[in-house]
Motif scaffolding. Structure first.
Motif, PDB file in Angstrom:
ATOM      1  N   PRO B  72       0.816  -1.222   0.000  1.00  0.00           N
ATOM      2  CA  PRO B  72       0.000   0.000   0.000  1.00  0.00           C
ATOM      3  C   PRO B  72       0.845   1.265   0.000  1.00  0.00           C
ATOM      4  N   THR B  75       6.510   3.800   2.372  1.00  0.00           N
ATOM      5  CA  THR B  75       6.962   3.843   3.765  1.00  0.00           C
ATOM      6  C   THR B  75       7.037   2.434   4.327  1.00  0.00           C
ATOM      7  N   MET B  76       5.972   1.676   4.109  1.00  0.00           N
ATOM      8  CA  MET B  76       5.933   0.307   4.618  1.00  0.00           C
ATOM      9  C   MET B  76       6.960  -0.568   3.894  1.00  0.00           C
ATOM     10  N   GLN B  79      10.817   0.336   4.976  1.00  0.00           N
ATOM     11  CA  GLN B  79      11.189  -0.099   6.326  1.00  0.00           C
ATOM     12  C   GLN B  79      11.402  -1.603   6.341  1.00  0.00           C
ATOM     13  N   ARG B  83      14.657  -3.830   7.171  1.00  0.00           N
ATOM     14  CA  ARG B  83      14.581  -4.804   8.266  1.00  0.00           C
ATOM     15  C   ARG B  83      15.057  -6.183   7.829  1.00  0.00           C
ATOM     16  N   LEU B 113       9.722   1.184  15.247  1.00  0.00           N
ATOM     17  CA  LEU B 113       9.151  -0.151  15.022  1.00  0.00           C
ATOM     18  C   LEU B 113      10.231  -1.205  14.824  1.00  0.00           C
ATOM     19  N   HIS B 114      11.350  -0.818  14.205  1.00  0.00           N
ATOM     20  CA  HIS B 114      12.342  -1.838  13.842  1.00  0.00           C
ATOM     21  C   HIS B 114      13.654  -1.712  14.605  1.00  0.00           C
ATOM     22  N   VAL B 232       5.625 -11.545   4.902  1.00  0.00           N
ATOM     23  CA  VAL B 232       5.379 -11.761   6.339  1.00  0.00           C
ATOM     24  C   VAL B 232       5.363 -10.419   7.068  1.00  0.00           C
ATOM     25  N   TRP B 233       6.328  -9.577   6.760  1.00  0.00           N
ATOM     26  CA  TRP B 233       6.386  -8.257   7.396  1.00  0.00           C
ATOM     27  C   TRP B 233       5.234  -7.356   6.958  1.00  0.00           C
ATOM     28  N   ARG B 235       2.258  -8.351   6.409  1.00  0.00           N
ATOM     29  CA  ARG B 235       1.138  -8.706   7.286  1.00  0.00           C
ATOM     30  C   ARG B 235       1.337  -8.105   8.668  1.00  0.00           C
ATOM     31  N   ARG B 236       2.546  -8.205   9.198  1.00  0.00           N
ATOM     32  CA  ARG B 236       2.807  -7.644  10.536  1.00  0.00           C
ATOM     33  C   ARG B 236       2.512  -6.152  10.582  1.00  0.00           C
ATOM     34  N   HIS B 237       2.850  -5.447   9.520  1.00  0.00           N
ATOM     35  CA  HIS B 237       2.622  -3.993   9.477  1.00  0.00           C
ATOM     36  C   HIS B 237       1.146  -3.639   9.312  1.00  0.00           C
ATOM     37  N   GLY B 238       0.322  -4.634   9.004  1.00  0.00           N
ATOM     38  CA  GLY B 238      -1.076  -4.325   8.717  1.00  0.00           C
ATOM     39  C   GLY B 238      -1.284  -3.877   7.284  1.00  0.00           C
ATOM     40  N   GLY B 239      -0.360  -4.270   6.397  1.00  0.00           N
ATOM     41  CA  GLY B 239      -0.467  -3.863   4.998  1.00  0.00           C
ATOM     42  C   GLY B 239      -0.966  -4.951   4.067  1.00  0.00           C
ATOM     43  N   LEU B 241      -3.717  -6.116   3.103  1.00  0.00           N
ATOM     44  CA  LEU B 241      -5.156  -5.818   3.124  1.00  0.00           C
ATOM     45  C   LEU B 241      -5.944  -6.923   2.442  1.00  0.00           C
TER      46      LEU B 241
END
Lengths: 367, 367
Positions: B72, B75-76, B79, B83, B113-114, B232-233, B235-239, B241
């Protein structure tokens, strides 16, 4: 097995009357929502602009909170809610149900990104009780309650117990967060408004693609200090998109379309669950739904049940469940939620499907 | 001051010919992209489905990488890229430019966050050089390069220097990540394909709402192991969707519409920068653009310049810049990027606007 499973899904997809939910999740969902949209309306820009701010204001009112923030996902909104409460309390510990979304569906984002330790409260077969909360032997910053508790079929505590948990948390300085992914869907059972239920909580998340049936998106609501902090974390998570309006306009559209139908979905869920429950070796959880959702458990091996269901789907044109999950030996289950489709299906077709299903289940059991 | 600023933006918004970018960022951007969409096409579901997978595959090919994942936001995506490289190296340190997006626009998500420590490499007035990288006195897992370096007007290193940095990083076991928010926009200057440029990097992010002009969305590309971890990350970030197709279909649509115009935007940016540069007390950074963007610096106080610009906009119907940022005493600047609008504006109107601007700037300077 993969192929079997695919063929149940395919057979379900090919029925004239699939019963679950609202519609196929295809591009038409967006096209319908935007058919009456005004092209000259400006999009939102990094969380600002009338299109996002007006929706947030309206949802804050619906939820009875000072302020609300639109998020791309509930996963993001809820991790952030818990992080804020943990930071406020300077205590990186929360409690939630063992089958909480954050515990089983988010790749441990709460732990990996926020280093928050969750205590799994109660038992994965039942709801969290007041006693569970009172017996906590370690401090927590926040308790998350999910209403209804989706992974056990969408169960709800008595409202009095909910009030007691809320009062207890307040007395102990524990913040109470509502995972209200399906909040609107429980208002008919509780006979309460969303705002009345939310008044028991310090913060609340609601989803717009469950009972509302939008494309994606969530609202996180609470006090103004809380939501201001949530916007900072939303940016950190990468959720402060340059424009979220595709989700906002569709959320707004389907909210208006369907918020008035939650009572009907609930009544229809009870009706549908009763039909499942009358079949041989079939039970629903809860036995009587308390929202538009329930789980249906079959006392039969998934491999044995699938061809039976496929036969029923092809003979009657009615799709009862879209998939089956294994659940121990000779057991399987599926999740059912009632939206627009059920009410648009001829009752005689539904009855015919259940008559045939029951007949075949009895046959298979040698009755 | 707020009112002055608002009135420059308003005056710009009211011009017949605003020069920046493609179009107004209104709902029509979505409606146009979906006008030819097939409503029966299934949406993506949590990162799966033809609609997302086909776009990812095509973008992996465009970028010359094994695999690509739709996000999305950049930024996501970025990072997460850093990571992954930090985890792989078991070293939570990276290096990037002092005006890197992660450092100044993301509320410190990388740190909060990281828990990744960034080394700010080089100087905020200039590009990172090979020497800067060679002089690093601490180990890093990853070096992020942004091409073009947006916050200094969109500057680019010589391609030979880029190749040398890439070779050096490889020799040192340092992963090289490309912030390619504007990658497509630099291909005409380098006379390289996107894939050729990306071959110098281990991972790359590209944006679909800069030169492409979509609604939002990003692609992160790299090796299959890297992109599998990125999911996987995500999903962890809430991205991750439930559905990202509103952004995918619009990215796809505008990519097809505009990828062939990057050369034209670049030529037009040089033309436009030259016109700014001929005005009294006005300079562009870079003096000659190397992409479709540049910064324009005015040797004049923002408060003094705004009414002059507003007069020019009203008299000629041409909007030159949408806002002004203060930049030290008696200095201000704005960012310009060239898209569809510039080429659709009558040249005589543009010339008239610059003639009038220069006249007024000379007048103000007492010449």
């Amino acid at each position: 097995m993969g192929e079997q499973r695919k063929s149940l899904g395919e057979a379900y997809g090919e029925t004239a009357y699939p019963l679950i939910g609202h519609t196929r999740r295809n591009v038409e969902v967006l096209l319908e929502a935007f058919r009456s949209a005004d092209g000259s309306q400006m999009g939102d820009t990094y969380g600002k602009g009338a299109i996002i701010e007006e929706f947030q204001t309206r949802m804050a009112e619906v939820l009875g909170k000072e302020s609300a923030v639109f998020f791309p996902s509930g996963t993001m909104a809820q991790q952030i809610a818990l992080r804020i409460w943990c930071d406020d309390a300077d205590l990186k510990r929360v409690a939630y149900h063992p089958l909480c979304h954050l515990e089983i569906h988010e790749e441990d984002g709460l732990k990996e990104l926020h280093h928050i330790e969750p205590i799994l409260l109660g038992d994965q077969e039942r709801l969290i009780t007041l006693e569970d909360v009172q017996r906590l032997d370690r401090d927590i910053a926040c308790l998350l309650l999910e209403l209804p508790q989706r992974e056990i079929g969408g169960q709800l505590p008595d409202y009095a117990e909910l009030e007691a948990i809320s009062a207890y948390c307040r007395s102990q300085g524990i913040k109470l967060h509502l995972d209200g992914a399906r909040l609107f869907e429980i208002t008919p059972y509780y006979q309460k408004t969303a705002a009345e239920i939310c008044a028991l909580f310090d913060s609340v998340y609601v989803s717009f693609y469950k009972g509302i049936g939008g494309i994606a998106g969530a609202i996180l609501a609470g006090g103004t200090d809380f939501t201001a902090k949530s916007k900072v974390w939303k940016r950190r998570h990468g959720g402060d998109l340059v424009s979220l309006y595709p989700y906002i306009i569709s959320s707004d559209y389907y909210y208006a379309e369907r918020i008035g139908s939650m009572g009907r979905y609930y009544e229809e869920a009870k009706e549908l669950a009763a039909m499942f429950g009358q079949c041989r070796g079939v039970k629903t959880k809860p036995a009587v739904p308390v929202s538009n959702m329930f789980h249906v458990h079959f006392e039969m091996d998934k491999e044995q049940l699938e061809p039976i269901l496929i036969d029923v789907y092809r003979a009657t044109g009615v799709g009862l469940v879209a998939y089956l999950n294994e659940a121990g030996e000779d057991q399987c289950y599926s999740e059912v939620n009632v939206g627009e489709r059920y009410g648009k299906t001829p009752k005689e077709s539904i009855h015919e499907a259940f008559r045939m299903l029951n007949e075949k289940l009895q046959e298979a059991a040698g009755i």
